[in-house]
Design a protein around this motif. Structure first.
Motif, PDB file in Angstrom:
ATOM      1  N   LEU A 135      -0.479  10.088   8.257  1.00  0.00           N
ATOM      2  CA  LEU A 135      -0.364   9.254   9.457  1.00  0.00           C
ATOM      3  C   LEU A 135      -0.444   7.769   9.095  1.00  0.00           C
ATOM      4  O   LEU A 135       0.300   6.934   9.642  1.00  0.00           O
ATOM      5  CB  LEU A 135      -1.459   9.616  10.456  1.00  0.00           C
ATOM      6  CG  LEU A 135      -1.308  10.948  11.197  1.00  0.00           C
ATOM      7  CD1 LEU A 135      -2.551  11.237  12.013  1.00  0.00           C
ATOM      8  CD2 LEU A 135      -0.075  10.939  12.098  1.00  0.00           C
ATOM      9  N   ILE A 136      -1.347   7.429   8.178  1.00  0.00           N
ATOM     10  CA  ILE A 136      -1.497   6.034   7.758  1.00  0.00           C
ATOM     11  C   ILE A 136      -0.233   5.554   7.035  1.00  0.00           C
ATOM     12  O   ILE A 136       0.236   4.431   7.268  1.00  0.00           O
ATOM     13  CB  ILE A 136      -2.728   5.877   6.857  1.00  0.00           C
ATOM     14  CG1 ILE A 136      -4.004   6.064   7.685  1.00  0.00           C
ATOM     15  CG2 ILE A 136      -2.752   4.502   6.185  1.00  0.00           C
ATOM     16  CD1 ILE A 136      -5.270   6.096   6.863  1.00  0.00           C
ATOM     17  N   LEU A 137       0.322   6.385   6.171  1.00  0.00           N
ATOM     18  CA  LEU A 137       1.552   6.005   5.467  1.00  0.00           C
ATOM     19  C   LEU A 137       2.677   5.767   6.466  1.00  0.00           C
ATOM     20  O   LEU A 137       3.473   4.832   6.303  1.00  0.00           O
ATOM     21  CB  LEU A 137       1.945   7.088   4.465  1.00  0.00           C
ATOM     22  CG  LEU A 137       1.032   7.208   3.225  1.00  0.00           C
ATOM     23  CD1 LEU A 137       1.438   8.410   2.378  1.00  0.00           C
ATOM     24  CD2 LEU A 137       1.089   5.931   2.393  1.00  0.00           C
ATOM     25  N   ASN A 179       6.186   1.991   9.382  1.00  0.00           N
ATOM     26  CA  ASN A 179       6.750   1.557  10.666  1.00  0.00           C
ATOM     27  C   ASN A 179       5.967   0.383  11.251  1.00  0.00           C
ATOM     28  O   ASN A 179       5.952   0.168  12.455  1.00  0.00           O
ATOM     29  CB  ASN A 179       6.711   2.745  11.641  1.00  0.00           C
ATOM     30  CG  ASN A 179       7.798   2.658  12.700  1.00  0.00           C
ATOM     31  OD1 ASN A 179       8.901   2.206  12.435  1.00  0.00           O
ATOM     32  ND2 ASN A 179       7.485   3.087  13.905  1.00  0.00           N
ATOM     33  N   TYR A 180       5.343  -0.385  10.372  1.00  0.00           N
ATOM     34  CA  TYR A 180       4.365  -1.408  10.752  1.00  0.00           C
ATOM     35  C   TYR A 180       4.911  -2.397  11.778  1.00  0.00           C
ATOM     36  O   TYR A 180       4.330  -2.594  12.846  1.00  0.00           O
ATOM     37  CB  TYR A 180       3.907  -2.148   9.489  1.00  0.00           C
ATOM     38  CG  TYR A 180       2.712  -3.058   9.680  1.00  0.00           C
ATOM     39  CD1 TYR A 180       1.418  -2.586   9.466  1.00  0.00           C
ATOM     40  CD2 TYR A 180       2.862  -4.390  10.042  1.00  0.00           C
ATOM     41  CE1 TYR A 180       0.312  -3.406   9.611  1.00  0.00           C
ATOM     42  CE2 TYR A 180       1.764  -5.216  10.196  1.00  0.00           C
ATOM     43  CZ  TYR A 180       0.493  -4.722   9.983  1.00  0.00           C
ATOM     44  OH  TYR A 180      -0.590  -5.537  10.138  1.00  0.00           O
ATOM     45  N   SER A 181       6.023  -3.028  11.479  1.00  0.00           N
ATOM     46  CA  SER A 181       6.545  -4.081  12.362  1.00  0.00           C
ATOM     47  C   SER A 181       7.051  -3.514  13.684  1.00  0.00           C
ATOM     48  O   SER A 181       6.926  -4.153  14.738  1.00  0.00           O
ATOM     49  CB  SER A 181       7.659  -4.862  11.660  1.00  0.00           C
ATOM     50  OG  SER A 181       8.705  -4.000  11.273  1.00  0.00           O
ATOM     51  N   LEU A 232       0.812  -1.208   0.000  1.00  0.00           N
ATOM     52  CA  LEU A 232       0.000   0.000   0.000  1.00  0.00           C
ATOM     53  C   LEU A 232       0.847   1.260   0.000  1.00  0.00           C
ATOM     54  O   LEU A 232       0.392   2.320  -0.447  1.00  0.00           O
ATOM     55  CB  LEU A 232      -0.944  -0.005   1.199  1.00  0.00           C
ATOM     56  CG  LEU A 232      -2.107  -0.999   1.112  1.00  0.00           C
ATOM     57  CD1 LEU A 232      -2.841  -1.077   2.444  1.00  0.00           C
ATOM     58  CD2 LEU A 232      -3.076  -0.600   0.010  1.00  0.00           C
ATOM     59  N   LEU A 233       2.060   1.181   0.504  1.00  0.00           N
ATOM     60  CA  LEU A 233       2.961   2.336   0.469  1.00  0.00           C
ATOM     61  C   LEU A 233       3.206   2.799  -0.961  1.00  0.00           C
ATOM     62  O   LEU A 233       3.459   3.984  -1.214  1.00  0.00           O
ATOM     63  CB  LEU A 233       4.295   2.002   1.146  1.00  0.00           C
ATOM     64  CG  LEU A 233       4.335   2.058   2.674  1.00  0.00           C
ATOM     65  CD1 LEU A 233       5.671   1.531   3.188  1.00  0.00           C
ATOM     66  CD2 LEU A 233       4.103   3.488   3.157  1.00  0.00           C
TER      67      LEU A 233
END
Length: 422
Positions: A319-321, A326-328, A8-9
């Motif tokens: 913010l979502i990006l 930084n997901y993990s 999605l990025l």
């Protein structure tokens, strides 16, 4: 889920770029198909969907790997033929899943959000569901499982197949000649989104239009029948979270109110729009009778409110990006909290767009919660690792959110009739 977030990025900026191109094109040719609040609502709906999906919220009734393990009668390698079979299987499954969503009351709830815009443009393609909490789509992939199509192939083609449905949500492309007999085109999909009697529940294909032609659901766009967009029971709100559960709430009310025990159970599986006879007249809902003469939803919005809505949407997207990037490192518990802030923010500023008084209290609560979290942790989910002043800027954003909520609720207050259906 992390792989999905990474994908999605790249996908999100691409979609936004195409949206900007369409808006600019509409401006320069003086045929603008976007309205600010509607487009903000559509994009915000897409943001709720990708956050929900990236967090894996929902229950998978049955998975494709499970079907593959128990149903495969042969095993095939990932050759070009297998990729082709997988694509056909997903497109065929998508057609029947789509058809089910249009014809069964319960399943319409998870699809109504996509049709809720009274405009038709690339932004409305982003109106995707957060109410599809039961994962049953693999059931439609039983033919692929029987052929032994590898799960890895399905996992790669499925998101590509979904993203490929974006481009044809536009009014700027006319009929496309011989391609009209092979793929779903903008002309065909305009028919699908239309509420004209001639067009209802037609053109249910996703990439290939051959399924519609074979199974009797194809309808050409007619020159003398201009498509009118939306849903026959208007949603009367910009808030995508409310839209997602509005139809379900109606079904629950009808199931509760009807005196017929039989109707309490069968309402969920009856054709879309069916209601028990004993509640239909007592509790009527607005239904559009004349598709060429109905009042499209709008609220009083100054240029400042429109600009503020765009600002909130853009900041939410950023913010979502960051969350995906930084997901993990954020961890599952942190991601759930982060997602709650996103959902609350979208609920808040779209309620402001609806000119709801309670929007201020939602915005104030989120602002205070965000500032307290930053004060308690000294950070915002690790943003200071990348930018030393990051959490301070996000804290400032929360202050602006609280002030904006107060201003647009109590100072620039536009009294408008609220028409959200019960």
């Amino acid at each position: 889920m992390e792989t999905y977030a990474r994908a999605l990025l790249f996908a999100i900026p691409f979609f936004i770029l195409l949206l900007v191109v369409e808006i600019l094109y509409g401006h320069f040719v003086k045929n603008q198909q976007h309205k600010v609040l509607d487009t903000v609502s559509s994009i915000s709906s897409g943001l709720t969907n990708i956050v929900k999906d990236s967090l894996g919220l929902g229950v998978i009734i049955i998975s494709y790997p499970f079907l593959l393990e128990h149903l495969a009668v042969t095993s095939v390698k990932a050759t070009w033929l297998v990729w082709g079979i997988a694509f056909l299987a997903i497109d065929f499954a998508g057609y029947w899943n789509h058809r089910l969503s249009h014809h069964i009351n319960f399943f319409w709830n998870q699809h109504v959000i996509h049709h809720s815009s009274e405009e038709f443009n690339l932004a409305c393609a982003l109106r995707q569901s957060i109410s599809n909490l039961l994962g049953y789509f693999p059931l439609f992939l039983i033919p692929a499982a029987l052929f032994g199509v590898p799960a890895e192939v399905i996992a790669i083609i499925a998101p590509i197949h979904l993203f490929a449905q974006f481009w044809y949500h536009t009014q700027h492309i006319g009929k496309m000649g011989w391609l009209e007999y092979i793929i779903v085109t903008p002309s065909q999909h305009r028919v699908h989104h239309a509420i004209n009697p001639e067009y209802i529940d037609k053109n249910l294909g996703q990439i290939l239009c051959v399924w519609d032609r074979w199974f009797g659901t194809f309808q050409e766009e007619l020159e003398d029948v201009p498509p009118q967009y939306g849903v026959l029971k208007p949603v009367h709100t910009w808030n995508p979270i409310l839209i997602n559960f509005q139809h379900l709430w109606r079904l629950m009310l009808d199931a509760w109110r009807t005196k017929s025990i039989r109707d309490k159970f069968r309402i969920w599986f009856m054709p879309t729009g069916w209601r028990p006879a004993d509640v239909k007249d007592l509790y009527p809902y607005e239904v559009i009778k004349d598709v060429y003469a109905f009042n499209r939803y709008q609220t009083k919005a100054s240029p400042l409110l429109k600009g503020y809505s765009i600002y909130q949407m853009v900041l939410t997207l950023l913010l979502i990006l960051f969350m995906f990037y930084n997901y993990s490192a954020i961890g599952f518990g942190g991601l759930l909290l982060f997602g709650a802030f996103i959902f609350l923010g979208i609920f808040g500023y779209t309620s402001l767009m609806d000119r709801k008084t309670y929007a201020f209290y939602i915005e104030l609560f989120r602002a205070l919660a965000g500032i307290i979290l930053i004060g308690y942790t000294g950070d915002w989910f690790g943003v200071n690792t990348y930018w030393s002043f990051g959490s301070m800027l996000i804290g400032l954003y929360f202050v602006v959110t609280g002030v904006g909520g107060f201003y647009f609720t109590f100072i620039e207050r536009s009294e408008v009739p609220q028409e959200i259906a019960y």
